[in-house]
Motif scaffolding. Structure first.
Motif, mmCIF file in Angstrom:
data_model
loop_
_atom_site.group_PDB
_atom_site.id
_atom_site.type_symbol
_atom_site.label_atom_id
_atom_site.label_comp_id
_atom_site.label_asym_id
_atom_site.label_seq_id
_atom_site.Cartn_x
_atom_site.Cartn_y
_atom_site.Cartn_z
ATOM 1 N N ILE A 52 0.844 -1.192 0.000
ATOM 2 C CA ILE A 52 0.000 0.000 0.000
ATOM 3 C C ILE A 52 0.881 1.245 0.000
ATOM 4 O O ILE A 52 1.818 1.354 0.780
ATOM 5 C CB ILE A 52 -0.909 0.015 1.238
ATOM 6 N N GLY A 53 0.587 2.192 -0.881
ATOM 7 C CA GLY A 53 1.302 3.465 -0.885
ATOM 8 C C GLY A 53 2.614 3.449 -1.627
ATOM 9 O O GLY A 53 3.419 4.371 -1.466
ATOM 10 N N ALA A 54 2.875 2.415 -2.455
ATOM 11 C CA ALA A 54 4.087 2.418 -3.272
ATOM 12 C C ALA A 54 3.963 3.483 -4.357
ATOM 13 O O ALA A 54 2.887 3.727 -4.896
ATOM 14 C CB ALA A 54 4.321 1.048 -3.883
ATOM 15 N N SER A 55 5.074 4.112 -4.702
ATOM 16 C CA SER A 55 5.080 5.174 -5.706
ATOM 17 C C SER A 55 5.317 4.580 -7.088
ATOM 18 O O SER A 55 6.254 3.798 -7.294
ATOM 19 C CB SER A 55 6.178 6.190 -5.381
ATOM 20 N N VAL A 56 4.450 4.940 -8.049
ATOM 21 C CA VAL A 56 4.594 4.529 -9.447
ATOM 22 C C VAL A 56 4.790 5.804 -10.272
ATOM 23 O O VAL A 56 3.919 6.674 -10.284
ATOM 24 C CB VAL A 56 3.355 3.759 -9.940
ATOM 25 N N TYR A 57 5.928 5.900 -10.967
ATOM 26 C CA TYR A 57 6.290 7.141 -11.646
ATOM 27 C C TYR A 57 6.667 6.832 -13.088
ATOM 28 O O TYR A 57 7.428 5.884 -13.348
ATOM 29 C CB TYR A 57 7.456 7.807 -10.924
ATOM 30 N N ALA A 58 6.113 7.582 -14.035
ATOM 31 C CA ALA A 58 6.348 7.351 -15.462
ATOM 32 C C ALA A 58 7.118 8.513 -16.069
ATOM 33 O O ALA A 58 6.818 9.686 -15.799
ATOM 34 C CB ALA A 58 5.021 7.150 -16.189
ATOM 35 N N GLU A 59 8.093 8.176 -16.869
ATOM 36 C CA GLU A 59 8.842 9.167 -17.640
ATOM 37 C C GLU A 59 8.719 8.829 -19.123
ATOM 38 O O GLU A 59 8.569 7.654 -19.486
ATOM 39 C CB GLU A 59 10.315 9.162 -17.215
ATOM 40 N N PRO A 60 8.734 9.805 -20.017
ATOM 41 C CA PRO A 60 9.026 11.224 -19.778
ATOM 42 C C PRO A 60 7.806 12.060 -19.410
ATOM 43 O O PRO A 60 7.900 13.261 -19.274
ATOM 44 C CB PRO A 60 9.579 11.668 -21.132
ATOM 45 N N SER A 61 6.627 11.435 -19.266
ATOM 46 C CA SER A 61 5.404 12.203 -19.020
ATOM 47 C C SER A 61 5.362 12.819 -17.630
ATOM 48 O O SER A 61 4.581 13.724 -17.376
ATOM 49 C CB SER A 61 4.187 11.301 -19.208
ATOM 50 N N LYS A 62 6.179 12.287 -16.688
ATOM 51 C CA LYS A 62 6.191 12.722 -15.293
ATOM 52 C C LYS A 62 4.849 12.487 -14.594
ATOM 53 O O LYS A 62 4.510 13.159 -13.622
ATOM 54 C CB LYS A 62 6.586 14.195 -15.176
ATOM 55 N N ALA A 63 4.090 11.526 -15.093
ATOM 56 C CA ALA A 63 2.840 11.135 -14.424
ATOM 57 C C ALA A 63 3.176 10.191 -13.279
ATOM 58 O O ALA A 63 4.106 9.385 -13.365
ATOM 59 C CB ALA A 63 1.893 10.463 -15.405
ATOM 60 N N GLY A 64 2.429 10.281 -12.200
ATOM 61 C CA GLY A 64 2.699 9.444 -11.042
ATOM 62 C C GLY A 64 1.451 9.151 -10.244
ATOM 63 O O GLY A 64 0.451 9.872 -10.334
ATOM 64 N N THR A 65 1.505 8.084 -9.477
ATOM 65 C CA THR A 65 0.398 7.720 -8.594
ATOM 66 C C THR A 65 0.952 6.841 -7.484
ATOM 67 O O THR A 65 2.151 6.531 -7.466
ATOM 68 C CB THR A 65 -0.715 6.981 -9.374
#
Length: 830
Positions: free
Chosen positions: A84-97
């Motif tokens: 629970i609460g792990a960070s998911v980060y996408a590049e190059p869009s810099k989208a995260g959740t």
């Protein structure tokens, strides 16, 4: 390209036909020999007989399709538990959740080359590079970062940028790896004592396990252990909490925007989850301290299918008391134990069943006259069904029992007293995540059985008269809906609504009182009788919740929140701190539910690649029907308790600041809180009015609190920890003068809570030694030496006034721990 487009169209047709019961008209492998494109990307499908199958199907071509959804799950690679609460980060869009409570996530990103990075404190970072033009579902299994005794430390980490990225203000995913390094009282790692070092959270005294959040009383906090409420969180009258660190997986504290799936309390929710056993191999871990020992055993019953964990903790303080030179201490007793167990079974990837249970018992007796004991028992059975990676259902049944007893062994007053509460709950929770939406909805039904108190003689020589207060029965049913919606990369909203119905029902009696005069036993005019199951009083509650996060930049955000909640059960207490002698009472004809409305605004900023976290939060809370007591109130076995309880209007406001350092050899945080809690009680008569109706401080009002927590890694073998805490003394009511009647000195008290006890401050230190930090051995161990209250500050727990013969009453203060208190703890794992 044409084949991909055909595949997408036929998938869409097949789905539509199934939804409308027409699937038999279209075969999954329908031959197609013609595809005609019309303008605006509208398609007309023609079969071999040149007959149209379906017209006006709007389809976006690959050239136009520039957004895709990536969804998936994140689990512990070893145990299979959702993270629970792990960070998911996408590049190059810099989208995260961040992952949900089921470990799921959904991210909307531009099609093409994508670099996904997953991070979570205490686990190794994982990165995947993709080239994707269609929606995709992924499954991640994170490996724990290698650390000595990592199984002893609770896996309660969080995403590195959680404070900035999450939409909710006032939420803490407590990192127990850090809490374990905090100097502990008598060597016992204590979750709640760790909570009290966070901004906005405090308590009224040294030995109070109950905690106060943003101006709320201790009963306004909902404490859950695997979904089961805990009604008394203390061992040994508040010196220790009931949570065994060897059995806990993670915990989340909500003190700002509380999601709609939680209800029944108006200040905070502490959601504690017990960990599951290892599905692959057996393991044992535990610890030995000066007061107690603990042990946890876990492993597979059927490898990769069924696992178990059993954890226990017991004090041996009675053995120490028997060695004391003082006769009174030798005849006294003070002991506790707790035992928890959890069995998890995976039917397959989509279905899982978990059974969790907990039992604790405390006994305390000074000399041989009176013995106190209290116990808590909980059980929860949860079935989890994963329809898809986006939709998950949890069905949970919960049972919780709290029972308190006092045994008086004096010959003339021999008696047995007890009170308690039984809680039963069935609920269904749905979680749905897709694209920019994360939705939770469900329903819950609760049944309460409350025993406010009963007293019976305990011997034939006893002069005690039996007295039983009538049992209380109540139900609480609720529906809720909660949605988190990413409006844009900068703006995220969370909207929630909870609708609850509370009913107090018979068998029961309700007293009718003479109007416009103070409620007393002699002003009772009538008694209404209700049969079994007959509704006595019903309350309904509509509870909206709202949170907004606006990202100023990648590492900073502003959050705004509003929360309304109602509380239908109340803790009636004779003391300023929660204690076993308190009892619970349901809302009824005379006692209305408490209603809390809170608005909060916060600024969050991270520095140096999330090494430093800065937060600044302000809040204002209004509380209706906040309880206080008449002067000289009698709360023990009082049949007309509503006559001594006074509803008031409360207000709480404050400012919380915190600076955290998360990485490097030196870690910790510095926090300062300014908080006020005021209450106004203005009844229909002067007897039912306090301080002439003016606002006065609540008994737990402490305007200034400063906390500093630090841990320094001297080298791979030694860690040095220290924490310092300071707070304003709490309010008291003191006599302003005295007068003499018949030779007796009688104090004349001033207005309520207009004076304060001296301020509180304390320094603790600890040193942790790891004998073999670099060696991979089956047996791992560590030693922890700590000193609580290093400079021996005699912090007052309470101030009382005692009359000395021939002189006015004098003030005395009671200090619970007035000397330095050293301790030594040994932890092990194999």
């Amino acid at each position: 390209m044409k084949h991909k487009l055909l595949k997408a169209v036929f998938t869409f047709i097949f789905f539509q036909k199934i939804c409308f019961g027409l699937a038999k008209e279209v075969a999954p492998t329908l031959p197609v020999n013609k595809l005609k494109l019309k303008p605006q990307s509208t398609l007309l499908l023609i079969n071999e007989e040149n007959n149209p199958l379906l017209t006006n199907i709007a389809v976006t071509t690959p050239a136009q399709q520039n957004k895709i959804n990536i969804s998936g799950t994140v689990k512990d690679a070893k145990t299979g538990e959702p993270i629970i609460g792990a960070s998911v980060y996408a590049e190059p869009s810099k989208a995260g959740t961040i992952t949900s409570r089921n470990g799921t996530f959904t991210l909307t990103v531009p099609a093409g080359k994508i670099k996904l990075t997953l991070t979570y404190v205490g686990y190794q970072k994982e990165t995947r590079e993709l080239t994707q033009t269609e929606d995709l579902t992924l499954h991640f299994q994170l490996q724990k970062a290698s650390a000595q005794l990592s199984e002893v430390e609770i896996k309660g980490g969080r995403a590195a940028n959680h404070n900035v990225a999450s939409v909710q203000a006032g939420i803490t995913n407590l990192n127990i790896i850090t809490i374990k390094k905090i100097p502990a009282f008598m060597g016992e790692v204590d979750i709640i004592k760790g909570l009290k070092l966070l901004p906005g959270i405090g308590s009224v005294g040294e030995a109070a396990t109950g905690f106060n959040v943003r101006g709320g009383s201790v009963d306004q906090n909902l404490v859950l252990l695997d979904d089961a409420p805990i009604f008394n969180t203390s061992h040994l009258f508040g010196f220790f909490s009931i949570f065994n660190p060897n059995a806990i997986r993670d915990l989340t504290l909500y003190r700002g925007g509380i999601p709609a799936q939680f209800g029944g309390r108006i200040s905070s929710v502490l959601d504690v989850k017990q960990k599951e056993g290892d599905f692959q191999k057996f393991a044992v871990n535990g610890g030995i301290g000066l007061i107690s020992g603990r042990l946890a055993i876990e492993g597979p019953i059927v490898k990769d299918k069924t696992s178990f964990i059993v954890a226990g903790r017991s004090s041996y303080s009675n053995w120490l008391l028997r060695k004391m030179p003082d006769v009174t201490l030798r005849n006294s007793q003070a002991s506790f134990y707790d035992l928890s167990a959890k069995i998890s079974h995976r039917f397959n990837d989509r279905n899982k069943l978990t059974l969790s249970a907990y039992r604790s018992r405390d006994s305390f007796g000074f000399s041989s006259d009176t013995l106190y004991n209290w116990q808590s028992t909980t059980a929860s059975l949860k079935y989890t069904h994963t329809f898809t990676s986006k939709l998950v259902l949890d069905v949970t049944g919960v049972y919780s029992l709290y029972d308190f007893n006092v045994l008086n062994q004096e010959i003339n007053n021999a008696s047995a007293y007890n009170n308690g509460i039984v809680f039963k709950n069935i609920k269904a929770d749905f979680s749905y995540a897709t694209g920019k939406h994360q939705v939770n909805f469900g329903a819950t039904g609760i049944d309460y059985k409350i025993n406010p108190g009963k007293l019976n003689p305990n011997s034939e020589f006893s002069q005690v008269i039996p007295l039983h207060l009538q049992r209380e029965n109540a139900t609480e049913n609720a529906l809720y809906f909660n949605e988190e919606y990413e409006v844009s990369p900068r703006l995220t909203l969370m909207l929630g609504l909870r609708y609850a119905v509370f009913a107090n029902y018979g068998t029961g009696e309700v007293y009718q009182y003479q109007p416009e005069v103070p409620k007393r036993e002699r002003t009772i005019t009538d008694t209404l009788y209700y049969n079994k199951g007959q509704i006595i009083k019903t309350y309904t509650a509509l509870e909206p919740r709202f949170s907004l996060k606006f990202s100023l930049a990648e590492n900073s955000s502003i959050k705004l929140g509003y929360n309304r909640s109602q509380q239908f059960i109340h803790l009636v207490s004779n003391t300023v701190a929660v204690s076993p002698t308190d009892f619970w009472k349901s809302s009824n004809t005379h006692l209305k539910p408490q209603i809390g409305d809170q608005v909060s605004l916060g600024f969050f900023r991270n520095f140096n690649q999330n090494t430093f976290e800065l937060s600044l939060e302000g809040y204002y809370k209004k509380i209706q029907n906040m309880l206080d007591y008449k002067n000289g109130a009698n709360l023990f076995l009082n049949k007309t308790i509503e006559a001594d309880l006074l509803p008031g209007l409360g207000k709480a406001y404050g400012l919380e600041t915190s600076l955290n350092k998360n990485t490097g050899r030196l870690t910790g945080w510095l926090s300062y809180t300014y908080a006020r809690t005021l209450i106004s009680v203005k009844g229909a008569t002067p007897e039912e009015t306090i301080n002439n109706g003016a606002y006065y401080p609540a008994t737990y009002d402490k305007p200034h609190t400063l906390n500093m927590v630090s841990n320094y890694e001297l080298n791979k073998r030694f860690n040095l920890g220290a924490n310092f805490t300071y707070s304003t003394g709490r309010p008291i009511t003191a006599p302003l003068s005295h007068y003499v009647i018949g030779g007796y000195v009688v104090p004349a008290f001033g207005e309520r809570n207009q004076f304060r006890i001296p301020d509180y401050h304390r320094l603790d230190i600890s040193l942790t030694f790891l004998p073999n930090p670099d060696k991979k051995r089956k047996w791992e161990s560590s030693w922890n030496f700590s000193v609580y209250n290093v400079y021996g500050r005699k912090n007052p727990y309470s101030v009382f006034f005692k009359q000395e013969y021939g002189s006015p009453p004098r003030a005395y203060q009671l200090a619970v721990v007035g000397v330095p208190l050293p301790s030594l703890t040994y932890d092990f794992k194999f």
